[in-house]
Design an enzyme around this catalytic site. Structure first.
Site, mmCIF file in Angstrom:
data_model
loop_
_atom_site.group_PDB
_atom_site.id
_atom_site.type_symbol
_atom_site.label_atom_id
_atom_site.label_comp_id
_atom_site.label_asym_id
_atom_site.label_seq_id
_atom_site.Cartn_x
_atom_site.Cartn_y
_atom_site.Cartn_z
ATOM 1 N N GLY A 165 -8.246 4.209 -1.407
ATOM 2 C CA GLY A 165 -8.383 2.612 -2.063
ATOM 3 C C GLY A 165 -8.127 2.225 -0.684
ATOM 4 O O GLY A 165 -7.831 0.804 -1.155
ATOM 5 N N HIS A 208 -10.813 7.686 -15.704
ATOM 6 C CA HIS A 208 -11.331 8.413 -14.402
ATOM 7 C C HIS A 208 -11.768 9.764 -14.040
ATOM 8 O O HIS A 208 -11.184 10.537 -14.864
ATOM 9 C CB HIS A 208 -10.523 8.031 -12.965
ATOM 10 C CG HIS A 208 -10.708 9.078 -12.124
ATOM 11 N ND1 HIS A 208 -10.915 8.007 -10.793
ATOM 12 C CD2 HIS A 208 -11.362 9.657 -11.520
ATOM 13 C CE1 HIS A 208 -11.720 9.134 -9.563
ATOM 14 N NE2 HIS A 208 -11.764 9.757 -9.865
ATOM 15 N N HIS A 235 -4.450 4.239 -6.812
ATOM 16 C CA HIS A 235 -6.107 4.551 -5.973
ATOM 17 C C HIS A 235 -5.389 6.538 -5.976
ATOM 18 O O HIS A 235 -6.397 6.962 -5.467
ATOM 19 C CB HIS A 235 -6.790 4.259 -5.496
ATOM 20 C CG HIS A 235 -6.898 3.011 -5.429
ATOM 21 N ND1 HIS A 235 -7.578 2.369 -6.707
ATOM 22 C CD2 HIS A 235 -6.847 1.720 -4.818
ATOM 23 C CE1 HIS A 235 -7.969 1.195 -6.641
ATOM 24 N NE2 HIS A 235 -7.221 0.432 -5.433
ATOM 25 N N ARG A 291 -16.060 19.307 -1.469
ATOM 26 C CA ARG A 291 -15.189 20.322 -0.868
ATOM 27 C C ARG A 291 -14.469 20.312 -2.329
ATOM 28 O O ARG A 291 -14.816 19.984 -3.707
ATOM 29 C CB ARG A 291 -14.315 19.362 -0.425
ATOM 30 C CG ARG A 291 -13.584 18.355 -1.437
ATOM 31 C CD ARG A 291 -12.164 17.381 -0.098
ATOM 32 N NE ARG A 291 -11.684 16.439 -0.555
ATOM 33 C CZ ARG A 291 -10.621 16.012 -1.443
ATOM 34 N NH1 ARG A 291 -10.394 16.767 -2.186
ATOM 35 N NH2 ARG A 291 -10.692 14.267 -1.765
ATOM 36 N N ARG A 337 1.381 16.808 -10.022
ATOM 37 C CA ARG A 337 1.637 16.817 -8.395
ATOM 38 C C ARG A 337 2.538 16.480 -7.725
ATOM 39 O O ARG A 337 3.524 15.393 -8.167
ATOM 40 C CB ARG A 337 1.088 16.189 -7.552
ATOM 41 C CG ARG A 337 -0.917 16.177 -7.927
ATOM 42 C CD ARG A 337 -1.800 15.349 -6.797
ATOM 43 N NE ARG A 337 -3.297 15.262 -7.376
ATOM 44 C CZ ARG A 337 -4.291 14.688 -6.660
ATOM 45 N NH1 ARG A 337 -3.623 14.477 -5.656
ATOM 46 N NH2 ARG A 337 -5.172 14.720 -6.781
#
Length: 449
Positions: A165, A208, A235, A291, A337
């Site tokens: 972001g 997203h 973001h 990754r 998270r």
């Protein structure tokens, strides 16, 4: 297969990689800063090496120290995890020059996909849909105004290098464009040492959507479905789930087949994630991460494929262990998270964990490197764990997530667990009615500050 892998990371991802190595009979080397000497992955590794003081630039980003650790321990491969040096092409080249395998893509692919402009041009040539915007870097104000007029306002001015972001500004009209460019250029220069900018059409209420891909560098590539990462703050992803509640089967197959073919044509090696904005049935490429992703567990939960095992196998020279027709999807998975942060202001909350009780039961997975008595240092990212829940469908998954959150106890610091306890009971979330702006709007409307 490798004899010994050095894990060039910390926290939950270092422990995740360590466990995969142990399952495959590979010896492990943990590196750590002085602040992480008591970390769980350091305790469980076969060997450990202190690589510097707490600051990341002096330890986890210190390439000479990491190279020395490889030489001291005789490690023949390095797994970078995510963040830090995981997308550093120069690091991959240096390891290769010392006959040490970088467990990831080639330096060439890391470099190309790390440049947002080059990445967009590359995938567009491979048939991947992109957001309408500038063909390359915006070199002048005149070019910027012409490009914005062509694609139509609002527009998004973005840094060509970096992410998260930073260096990203919206101009709703011609009057706002110059200020957006000046601000984005200053942020990009300060954050990435590169003030190059490009421009894209700004989408109003997109989701997203990212697609997990995997290639073996031999022209074989597969996709493992999509993840919905629309719940974000500044973001930064907060909640991820697979499959997306906003996609239908036809769109899911269309985008999966498109990116798998593109990665095969590219000759891509290893794990990668291609990220899109999705609106009104159309996908628009925004970037590729070369990754392992933080949210990779939700893909593992619905496919049964261990992505780190596959990374290790492919880096050692093996072909993909599965073909596209072997991939099947089962149920639904959600990841939250868990950060050491105030659940409303998101201010960091380092400190000692006085009591720690993770949830358990069928369909519950916790990826975390913390334990009771562990002190979270103030020097790094605030992510301390991930709660991943799987169910036979989304309703069952949400039901289990409510129960798991109610069991999860971390005392002594603030965490984002209370926020997730709110979200899992919100009608919009339950119904899957959210986009990339939803969470910030929700937080603005419910903030106590």
């Amino acid at each position: 297969m490798f004899e010994k892998v050095l894990i060039a990371n910390r926290g939950e991802i270092a422990l995740r990689i360590l466990r995969a190595c142990k399952e495959l009979g590979i010896a492990t080397v943990a590196v750590h800063s002085t602040a992480d000497s008591n970390a769980m992955h350091v305790r469980l590794a076969d060997e450990s090496v202190c690589i510097g003081p707490p600051a990341a630039r002096d330890s986890y980003l210190n390439i000479p120290s990491l190279l020395a650790a490889c030489e001291i321990t005789g490690a023949d491969a390095v797994h970078p995890g995510y963040g830090f040096l995981s997308e550093n092409a120069r690091f991959a080249e240096i390891l290769d020059a010392h006959d040490i395998t970088f467990i990831g893509p080639t330096a060439q692919h890391i470099r190309v996909m790390g440049d947002k402009i080059a990445a967009k041009q590359t995938v567009s040539a491979l048939g991947v849909p992109v957001v309408p915007g500038s063909d390359g870097a915006i070199e002048s104000e005149k070019q910027a105004y012409a490009c914005a007029a062509e694609i139509g306002y609002p527009v998004l001015v973005k840094a060509a290098a970096g992410g998260g972001g930073r260096g990203m500004k919206v101009a709703l009209s011609e009057d706002e464009l110059l200020n957006a460019m000046q601000t984005a250029r200053a942020e990009a220069s300060a954050a990435f040492g590169d003030d190059s900018l490009y421009m894209e059409k700004y989408l109003g209420k997109p989701r997203h959507i990212e697609v997990q891909v995997f290639g073996d560098g031999r022209g074989n590539a597969i996709h493992l479905g999509e993840r919905d990462c629309s719940l974000q703050r500044r973001h930064q992803k907060v909640w991820e789930e697979a499959p997306s509640p906003g996609l239908n089967a036809a769109d899911r197959k269309r985008i999966g087949d498109t990116v798998a073919t593109a990665m095969a044509d590219l000759g891509y090696r290893g794990a990668g994630t291609i990220e899109f904005l999705y609106e009104d049935g159309e996908f628009y490429f925004i970037e590729m991460n070369t990754r392992l992703q933080v949210e990779h567990p939700v893909t593992e939960m619905i496919t049964g494929i261990d992505l780190v095992h596959e990374q290790l196998r492919v880096a050692a020279g093996a072909s993909l262990s599965v073909k596209q027709e072997d991939i099947s999807f089962h149920g639904h998975a959600i990841e939250c998270r868990i950060n050491a942060e105030n659940p409303r202001t998101f201010a960091p909350s380092p400190g000692r964990i006085n009591y720690y009780h993770p949830p358990g039961g069928l369909g519950i997975r916790v990826d975390s490197g913390v334990y009771q008595g562990y002190s979270i240092p103030p020097y790094y990212d605030s992510l301390i764990g991930k709660l991943i829940v799987h169910g036979k469908n989304r309703n069952e998954c949400l039901m289990r997530l409510r129960r798991a959150l109610s069991e999860f106890v971390i005392d002594g610091i603030q965490t984002t667990i209370p926020l997730f306890s709110e979200l899992v009971n919100n009608a919009d979330i339950v119904d899957g009615r959210y986009d990339i702006h939803w969470l910030e709007s929700y937080l603005a409307g419910t903030s106590d500050d």
